[in-house]
Enzyme design. Structure first.
Site, mmCIF file in Angstrom:
data_model
loop_
_atom_site.group_PDB
_atom_site.id
_atom_site.type_symbol
_atom_site.label_atom_id
_atom_site.label_comp_id
_atom_site.label_asym_id
_atom_site.label_seq_id
_atom_site.Cartn_x
_atom_site.Cartn_y
_atom_site.Cartn_z
ATOM 1 C CB CYS A 165 -6.958 -9.640 48.425
ATOM 2 S SG CYS A 165 -6.077 -9.762 46.887
ATOM 3 C CD GLU A 210 -1.182 -22.656 57.911
ATOM 4 O OE1 GLU A 210 -2.410 -22.435 57.886
ATOM 5 O OE2 GLU A 210 -0.324 -21.811 58.165
ATOM 6 C CB CYS A 239 5.731 -27.595 45.903
ATOM 7 S SG CYS A 239 4.975 -28.281 44.404
ATOM 8 N N GLY A 249 2.096 -28.541 48.117
ATOM 9 C CA GLY A 249 2.673 -29.668 47.403
ATOM 10 C C GLY A 249 1.936 -30.073 46.146
ATOM 11 C CD GLU A 250 1.281 -31.725 41.174
ATOM 12 O OE1 GLU A 250 0.867 -30.579 40.963
ATOM 13 O OE2 GLU A 250 0.576 -32.736 41.009
ATOM 14 C CB CYS A 306 2.965 -21.097 43.823
ATOM 15 S SG CYS A 306 2.649 -22.173 45.238
ATOM 16 C CB CYS A 354 3.985 -22.442 40.086
ATOM 17 S SG CYS A 354 3.588 -24.110 39.513
ATOM 18 C CB CYS A 367 -7.820 -27.032 51.929
ATOM 19 S SG CYS A 367 -6.530 -26.671 50.749
ATOM 20 C CG ASN A 369 -3.337 -14.777 49.161
ATOM 21 O OD1 ASN A 369 -3.485 -13.601 49.487
ATOM 22 N ND2 ASN A 369 -3.125 -15.727 50.023
ATOM 23 C CB SER A 415 -5.616 -29.383 42.868
ATOM 24 O OG SER A 415 -5.051 -28.326 42.114
ATOM 25 C CB SER A 470 -2.931 -25.564 38.479
ATOM 26 O OG SER A 470 -3.446 -25.938 39.733
ATOM 27 C CG LEU A 471 -5.114 -24.046 31.590
ATOM 28 C CD1 LEU A 471 -4.287 -25.200 31.041
ATOM 29 C CD2 LEU A 471 -6.458 -23.958 30.863
ATOM 30 C CG HIS A 472 -2.622 -21.138 36.911
ATOM 31 N ND1 HIS A 472 -3.796 -20.925 37.590
ATOM 32 C CD2 HIS A 472 -1.912 -22.019 37.663
ATOM 33 C CE1 HIS A 472 -3.782 -21.643 38.702
ATOM 34 N NE2 HIS A 472 -2.660 -22.314 38.763
HETATM 35 N N1 SAH Z 1 0.236 -28.317 43.451
HETATM 36 C C1 SAH Z 1 -1.127 -28.445 43.115
HETATM 37 C C2 SAH Z 1 -2.077 -28.284 44.295
HETATM 38 C C3 SAH Z 1 -1.728 -27.239 45.313
HETATM 39 S S1 SAH Z 1 -1.780 -25.587 44.788
HETATM 40 C C4 SAH Z 1 -1.486 -27.506 41.988
HETATM 41 O O1 SAH Z 1 -0.657 -26.652 41.650
HETATM 42 O O2 SAH Z 1 -2.573 -27.638 41.439
HETATM 43 C C5 SAH Z 1 -3.543 -25.297 44.718
HETATM 44 C C6 SAH Z 1 -3.940 -24.157 43.785
HETATM 45 O O3 SAH Z 1 -3.559 -22.868 44.317
HETATM 46 C C7 SAH Z 1 -3.320 -24.242 42.421
HETATM 47 O O4 SAH Z 1 -4.267 -23.982 41.410
HETATM 48 C C8 SAH Z 1 -2.297 -23.152 42.471
HETATM 49 O O5 SAH Z 1 -1.923 -22.754 41.202
HETATM 50 C C9 SAH Z 1 -2.991 -22.096 43.283
HETATM 51 N N2 SAH Z 1 -2.094 -21.084 43.855
HETATM 52 C C10 SAH Z 1 -0.814 -21.210 44.234
HETATM 53 N N3 SAH Z 1 -0.341 -20.038 44.710
HETATM 54 C C11 SAH Z 1 -1.336 -19.144 44.617
HETATM 55 C C12 SAH Z 1 -1.469 -17.759 44.960
HETATM 56 N N4 SAH Z 1 -0.460 -17.087 45.475
HETATM 57 N N5 SAH Z 1 -2.656 -17.168 44.749
HETATM 58 C C13 SAH Z 1 -3.696 -17.879 44.254
HETATM 59 N N6 SAH Z 1 -3.637 -19.168 43.907
HETATM 60 C C14 SAH Z 1 -2.465 -19.808 44.089
HETATM 61 FE FE1 SF4 Z 2 2.623 -24.229 44.066
HETATM 62 FE FE2 SF4 Z 2 1.078 -26.189 43.042
HETATM 63 FE FE3 SF4 Z 2 3.049 -25.046 41.578
HETATM 64 FE FE4 SF4 Z 2 3.659 -26.601 43.655
HETATM 65 S S1 SF4 Z 2 2.650 -27.216 41.756
HETATM 66 S S2 SF4 Z 2 4.643 -24.667 43.122
HETATM 67 S S3 SF4 Z 2 2.016 -26.091 45.085
HETATM 68 S S4 SF4 Z 2 1.171 -24.061 42.359
#
Ligand code: SAH
Ligand code: SF4
Length: 432
Positions: A407, A128, A148, A233-234, A155, A152, A141, A364, A265, A287-289
């Site tokens: 949400c 998408e 991917c 994807g990454e 995700c 994670c 986007c 989400n 990202s 993407s630190l988290h």
């Molecule tokens: N793979 C890359 C880019 C795609 S994901 C990355 O991980 O950065 C883009 C962003 O969406 C990342 O910060 C990811 O951690 C976040 N993301 C993934 N799943 C999510 C979810 N269910 N709710 C909110 N953010 C999410």
């Molecule tokens: Fe999802 Fe990005 Fe992690 Fe891949 S790297 S699993 S797209 S959050």
């Protein structure tokens, strides 16, 4: 007989990274859309254009593709009829196939794109692409892989078994599709209707704006002003294709979206962060988290290979960082997991000295996830603490609500719908 000895790092790699299961198989009649100048010159060679002319002819085709948005060879009036006919026999100008489009009353648009897959009987590959218009910009986007490489835990994309790297052409193709569908090439007006309108969708905002003016926009290129590699994807596990694609997108003699307006990202593929700085040079989002390795190991398993300290060192060394060019740190808000005020304080401390922005992304949810989105009150407190420490910390209210599930309502939604909302939320978090 040969014995293969696996090192500890190889075992770790197998654990946190999936091996691509699918390879790209070029269609019998390939498309020129999305190719670089050098690839266009090679294509011209295959239809008999003499070597001495290829560079000049490639530049003409490049111009038709990326400045004018040509969709047929017939439009290419500066190219001889014979050459157009020869090209049309061997090539197309096809973009990724749009199988669904949704348009929100606020102008947000989503396209479901179908890409060729290799395995017979498998579901077709779909990614998408989401467009979010705002008064001063329009952000697209874009996806870099089907599925991917990584896993994670919060995700949905990470749970998919199938991985295929997109080609550079398919990545550039997403931007071309968006510009086609938005009528965002010189002299065009937006196409009137979505392919699959949603029941509540009103007139597309952009379309009506242009139509009201009574004459077509002759400049084009005004709607998609920013690109974020935050779809599926990454991107740093598909490095070459992403690099080649972004260099085409940023080329100011073509699509011309400047590197300052493109954000890549990554979940933290440390060695490729330096490469991205040297070979691509766009803005970076990380993407630190989580602020502790123990928790990040669980949320972003790649952390076991490249822990927080190494990741932040790579960020510090990213070229050209200043207060005007900052790294965006993404932080998904997971209830009771990473959303305490102690986490917020630790986050501020951790990022000290790095020119940084922090994007808080409301989690989400998707069917089967064990996580919940933090309460809004908690997100606000978290955001305030960061803001008071001197960081901008936007949390965006969802856009495109009429085509997204709100949400918390996603448990009953289809997987597809939840994927759309996820992507839109991410993209929205990036548009500040
Ligand atoms: N793979 C890359 C880019 C795609 S994901 C990355 O991980 O950065 C883009 C962003 O969406 C990342 O910060 C990811 O951690 C976040 N993301 C993934 N799943 C999510 C979810 N269910 N709710 C909110 N953010 C999410
Ligand atoms: Fe999802 Fe990005 Fe992690 Fe891949 S790297 S699993 S797209 S959050």
């Amino acid at each position: 007989m040969t014995t293969t000895l696996h090192t500890a790092s190889e075992r770790l790699a197998g654990f946190v990274e999936k091996t691509p299961l699918e390879r790209y198989v070029a269609p019998a009649t390939p498309s020129l859309a999305g190719l670089s100048r050098a690839q266009l010159a090679d294509a011209l060679g295959t239809v008999g254009v003499p070597a001495a002319q290829r560079k000049m002819r490639a530049q003409q085709i490049w111009n038709w593709l990326y400045v004018r948005g040509a969709v047929t060879f017939d439009e290419m009036t500066s190219v001889s009829k014979d050459l157009r006919a020869a090209l049309a026999e061997k090539f197309t100008l096809a973009r990724p196939e749009v199988v669904a489009e949704q348009v929100s009353v606020d102008g947000t648009r989503k396209w479901l794109l179908r890409l060729p897959g290799e395995t017979p009987g498998e579901r077709p590959h779909e990614v998408e692409c989401v467009y979010i218009p705002e008064t001063d910009r329009g952000t697209l986007c874009v996806s870099s892989q089907v599925g991917c490489t990584l896993t994670c835990s919060f995700c949905h994309t990470g749970t998919q078994r199938l991985v295929r790297n997109l080609t550079a052409g398919e990545i550039v193709g997403q931007i071309m599709v968006a510009r086609d569908r938005l009528g965002d090439w010189p002299g065009q007006t937006p196409p009137p209707a979505a392919i699959v309108p949603t029941p509540n969708s009103g007139p597309p905002e952009l379309g009506s704006k242009v139509r009201r003016s009574g004459k077509p926009d002759l400049r084009g290129g005004r709607f998609v002003t920013n690109v974020v590699m935050m779809g599926m994807g990454e991107p740093l596990y598909n490095f070459e294709a992403v690099r080649d694609a972004l260099l085409i997108v940023a080329d100011n003699e073509g699509i011309g979206i400047s590197k300052r307006k493109i954000t890549l990202s990554t979940s933290g593929v440390v060695p490729n962060i330096a490469r991205a700085g040297a070979e691509i040079g766009t803005m970076l989002a990380v993407s630190l988290h989580a602020v502790r390795d123990e928790l990040r190991d669980e949320l972003v398993p790649l952390n076991r290979k490249y822990p927080i300290r190494e990741l932040l060192d790579a960020c510090r060394n990213y070229p050209g960082l200043t207060n005007a060019k900052r790294i965006t740190f993404e932080y998904v808000m997971l209830k009771g997991v990473n959303d305490s005020l102690a986490d917020a304080k630790a986050l501020v401390k951790l990022l000290k000295g790095i020119p940084a922005k922090i994007n808080l992304i409301p989690f989400n949810p998707w069917p089967g996830t064990r996580y919940e989105c933090s309460d809004w009150e908690q997100i606000e407190k978290f955001s305030e603490l960061i803001f008071n420490a001197g960081y901008s910390s936007p949390v965006r209210t969802p856009r495109g609500r009429d085509i997204l599930a709100a949400c918390g309502q996603l448990k009953s939604a289809t997987e597809k719908l939840s994927a759309r909302e996820r992507m839109a939320l991410r993209a929205m978090a990036m548009t500040d």
